[in-house]
Design a protein around this motif. Structure first.
Motif, PDB file in Angstrom:
ATOM      1  N   LEU A 156       0.837  -1.196   0.000  1.00  0.00           N
ATOM      2  CA  LEU A 156       0.000   0.000   0.000  1.00  0.00           C
ATOM      3  C   LEU A 156       0.872   1.246   0.000  1.00  0.00           C
ATOM      4  CD1 LEU A 156      -2.762  -0.820   2.661  1.00  0.00           C
ATOM      5  CD2 LEU A 156      -2.990  -0.857   0.185  1.00  0.00           C
ATOM      6  N   PRO A 157       0.566   2.198  -0.890  1.00  0.00           N
ATOM      7  CA  PRO A 157       1.297   3.466  -0.839  1.00  0.00           C
ATOM      8  C   PRO A 157       0.839   4.279   0.364  1.00  0.00           C
ATOM      9  CG  PRO A 157      -0.419   3.572  -2.512  1.00  0.00           C
ATOM     10  CD  PRO A 157      -0.465   2.177  -1.930  1.00  0.00           C
ATOM     11  N   GLY A 158       1.749   5.082   0.918  1.00  0.00           N
ATOM     12  CA  GLY A 158       1.386   5.938   2.044  1.00  0.00           C
ATOM     13  C   GLY A 158       1.845   7.347   1.756  1.00  0.00           C
ATOM     14  N   THR A 159       1.423   8.281   2.623  1.00  0.00           N
ATOM     15  CA  THR A 159       1.781   9.686   2.439  1.00  0.00           C
ATOM     16  C   THR A 159       3.300   9.858   2.346  1.00  0.00           C
ATOM     17  OG1 THR A 159      -0.087  10.107   3.906  1.00  0.00           O
ATOM     18  CG2 THR A 159       1.296  11.993   3.358  1.00  0.00           C
ATOM     19  N   TYR A 160       4.040   9.045   3.138  1.00  0.00           N
ATOM     20  CA  TYR A 160       5.489   9.253   3.249  1.00  0.00           C
ATOM     21  C   TYR A 160       6.320   8.097   2.698  1.00  0.00           C
ATOM     22  CZ  TYR A 160       3.807  12.920   6.345  1.00  0.00           C
ATOM     23  OH  TYR A 160       3.156  14.004   6.853  1.00  0.00           O
ATOM     24  N   THR A 161       5.686   7.158   1.994  1.00  0.00           N
ATOM     25  CA  THR A 161       6.463   6.031   1.464  1.00  0.00           C
ATOM     26  C   THR A 161       7.257   6.473   0.232  1.00  0.00           C
ATOM     27  OG1 THR A 161       4.544   5.282   0.181  1.00  0.00           O
ATOM     28  CG2 THR A 161       4.901   4.232   2.335  1.00  0.00           C
ATOM     29  N   GLY A 162       8.201   5.622  -0.152  1.00  0.00           N
ATOM     30  CA  GLY A 162       9.054   5.937  -1.297  1.00  0.00           C
ATOM     31  C   GLY A 162      10.477   6.190  -0.847  1.00  0.00           C
ATOM     32  N   PRO A 163      11.416   6.156  -1.790  1.00  0.00           N
ATOM     33  CA  PRO A 163      12.838   6.205  -1.431  1.00  0.00           C
ATOM     34  C   PRO A 163      13.347   7.563  -0.946  1.00  0.00           C
ATOM     35  CG  PRO A 163      12.550   6.011  -3.816  1.00  0.00           C
ATOM     36  CD  PRO A 163      11.187   5.913  -3.220  1.00  0.00           C
ATOM     37  N   GLN A 164      12.710   8.683  -1.334  1.00  0.00           N
ATOM     38  CA  GLN A 164      13.356   9.980  -1.105  1.00  0.00           C
ATOM     39  C   GLN A 164      13.633  10.281   0.374  1.00  0.00           C
ATOM     40  OE1 GLN A 164      14.735  11.891  -3.612  1.00  0.00           O
ATOM     41  NE2 GLN A 164      15.726  12.756  -1.785  1.00  0.00           N
ATOM     42  N   ALA A 165      12.679  10.000   1.241  1.00  0.00           N
ATOM     43  CA  ALA A 165      12.889  10.311   2.658  1.00  0.00           C
ATOM     44  C   ALA A 165      14.013   9.449   3.239  1.00  0.00           C
ATOM     45  CB  ALA A 165      11.600  10.094   3.446  1.00  0.00           C
ATOM     46  N   VAL A 166      14.147   8.210   2.752  1.00  0.00           N
ATOM     47  CA  VAL A 166      15.233   7.329   3.219  1.00  0.00           C
ATOM     48  C   VAL A 166      16.574   7.871   2.721  1.00  0.00           C
ATOM     49  CG1 VAL A 166      16.156   4.980   3.156  1.00  0.00           C
ATOM     50  CG2 VAL A 166      13.680   5.339   3.311  1.00  0.00           C
ATOM     51  N   ILE A 167      16.585   8.350   1.479  1.00  0.00           N
ATOM     52  CA  ILE A 167      17.806   8.964   0.932  1.00  0.00           C
ATOM     53  C   ILE A 167      18.215  10.166   1.801  1.00  0.00           C
ATOM     54  CG2 ILE A 167      18.691  10.323  -1.036  1.00  0.00           C
ATOM     55  CD1 ILE A 167      16.892   8.493  -2.846  1.00  0.00           C
ATOM     56  N   ASN A 168      17.226  10.976   2.184  1.00  0.00           N
ATOM     57  CA  ASN A 168      17.514  12.156   3.011  1.00  0.00           C
ATOM     58  C   ASN A 168      18.124  11.755   4.356  1.00  0.00           C
ATOM     59  OD1 ASN A 168      16.354  13.598   0.941  1.00  0.00           O
ATOM     60  ND2 ASN A 168      14.406  13.939   1.994  1.00  0.00           N
ATOM     61  N   VAL A 169      17.588  10.673   4.955  1.00  0.00           N
ATOM     62  CA  VAL A 169      18.121  10.214   6.251  1.00  0.00           C
ATOM     63  C   VAL A 169      19.557   9.727   6.076  1.00  0.00           C
ATOM     64  CG1 VAL A 169      17.880   8.534   8.122  1.00  0.00           C
ATOM     65  CG2 VAL A 169      15.839   9.602   7.151  1.00  0.00           C
ATOM     66  N   LEU A 170      19.811   8.974   5.005  1.00  0.00           N
ATOM     67  CA  LEU A 170      21.161   8.424   4.788  1.00  0.00           C
ATOM     68  C   LEU A 170      22.175   9.531   4.488  1.00  0.00           C
ATOM     69  CD1 LEU A 170      20.261   5.174   2.844  1.00  0.00           C
ATOM     70  CD2 LEU A 170      21.500   5.290   5.018  1.00  0.00           C
ATOM     71  N   GLU A 171      21.705  10.626   3.895  1.00  0.00           N
ATOM     72  CA  GLU A 171      22.644  11.741   3.667  1.00  0.00           C
ATOM     73  C   GLU A 171      23.098  12.331   4.999  1.00  0.00           C
ATOM     74  OE1 GLU A 171      20.684  14.174   0.733  1.00  0.00           O
ATOM     75  OE2 GLU A 171      21.345  12.840  -0.891  1.00  0.00           O
TER      76      GLU A 171
END
Ligand SMILES: [Zn+2]
Length: 331
Positions: free
Chosen positions: A208-223
């Motif tokens: 299920l897609p969610g408001t915050y799912t997807g790679p971008q937020a994880v990329i931001n955390v890893l940066e």
């Protein structure tokens, strides 16, 4: 991390005695594998012999759920209405009492048992972490797990859980409806990065897609925290390539196989040649995950589905044992 002495000396609880029989005889899907590979198991009962034939001491499954029973009942109720949520039925294959579920994964070959929990609202994670500590203390082979929510208190209860011995975390972005790059989580990420504790993170937009799912937020955390040991649940389904990019780029980022290629949402035959090629290159970064017990098929389908990718017995050894054992700190 062996609980066999404990299990042998315990008398069966009344709940266990009245439980449904474990579904050992359930027939899995008949996936094809190349002749050069060890024939994969067809039933859960055949899994231990397959693991032995590969020369492995067991399975290192990073994605298994044990939850307080009242929370698990709610999860099961949710899947009972799966047709409304997912457009298809989701009959829980291992709807048994706790002791039966523990014994089922032990018989399948898990040398250590994750007990992944996750909150769906604020104010719940600290309590789940206390339950996790107690559950791990009660069972020698259960991994002490922890979880978090995007709330200021995470800055306190995450370091506290780590100090108490938590070895594996779970974060569910879709169920929690928060963004992993919310700055309120920075102290928690910092503590987890310093502790080098792995975090199974469900961040992909499927099932299920969610408001915050997807790679971008994880990329931001890893940066911000490049050493974080993220284990991307479900291989990042459906954003497979974007999450594979992260596993290639970051030394400590892994992918877990949960439900991938098991024949329910994803089948081996549907895996593109290009992605299959990437998986061969990521042999050291892919870890067995199952979602036991909340799966609508027998456990064996996860293993035979992975074998049907045809990447060879060595790849299977890395995925079923070596990578997970390293991340979980097993011998
Ligand atoms: Zn899960």
């Amino acid at each position: 991390m062996d609980d066999s002495d404990d299990a042998a000396t315990q008398t069966p609880s009344p709940a266990r005695a009245t439980a449904n029989p474990a579904p050992e005889t359930t027939i899995g899907r008949d996936f094809e594998v190349p002749d050069t590979m060890t024939t994969p198991p067809r039933t859960d009962a055949e899994v231990p012999a397959y693991v032995r034939a590969l020369g492995l001491p067991g399975l290192a499954d990073v994605h298994v759920h044990f939850l307080p029973q009242n929370v698990l009942d709610k999860v099961w109720e949710y899947f009972d209405n799966a047709a409304d949520n997912y457009g298809r039925d989701w009959p829980i294959n291992y709807r048994f009492d706790e002791d039966t579920r523990l014994n089922t994964v032990r018989e399948l070959g898990l040398r250590a048992v994750p007990a992944l929990t996750y909150p769906h609202k604020p104010g719940m994670a600290a309590w789940l972490n206390e339950w996790n500590a107690e559950f791990a203390a009660a069972h020698a082979d259960v991994i002490h797990c922890g979880t978090l929510y995007a709330e200021p208190e995470a800055a306190d209860y995450v370091p506290k859980a780590l100090a108490a011995g938590a070895k594996l975390f779970k974060v569910h972005v879709q169920v929690g409806v928060f963004s992993p790059d919310d700055e309120v989580l920075d102290p928690a990420w910092k503590a987890l990065e310093e502790a080098r504790v792995p975090i199974v993170i469900h961040a992909g937009s499927a099932p299920l897609p969610g408001t915050y799912t997807g790679p971008q937020a994880v990329i931001n955390v890893l940066e911000r925290f490049p050493k974080l040991k993220f284990v991307i649940a479900h291989m990042g389904m459906p954003e497979y390539d974007e999450f594979a990019d992260l596993a290639e780029k970051y030394e400590n980022v892994y992918l877990d196989t949960t439900m991938f290629a098991s024949g329910y949402f994803s089948s081996p035959a549907e895996v593109t040649p290009a992605y299959r090629e990437r998986l061969a290159g990521l042999e050291d970064k892919v870890i067995l995950g199952s979602d036991f017990p909340n799966i609508p098929y027998p456990y064996v389908d996860q293993i035979s589905g992975l074998a049907a990718l045809g990447l060879g017995d060595d790849w299977m050894r890395s995925v079923l044992w070596t990578n997970g054992a390293r991340v979980l700190g097993l011998d």
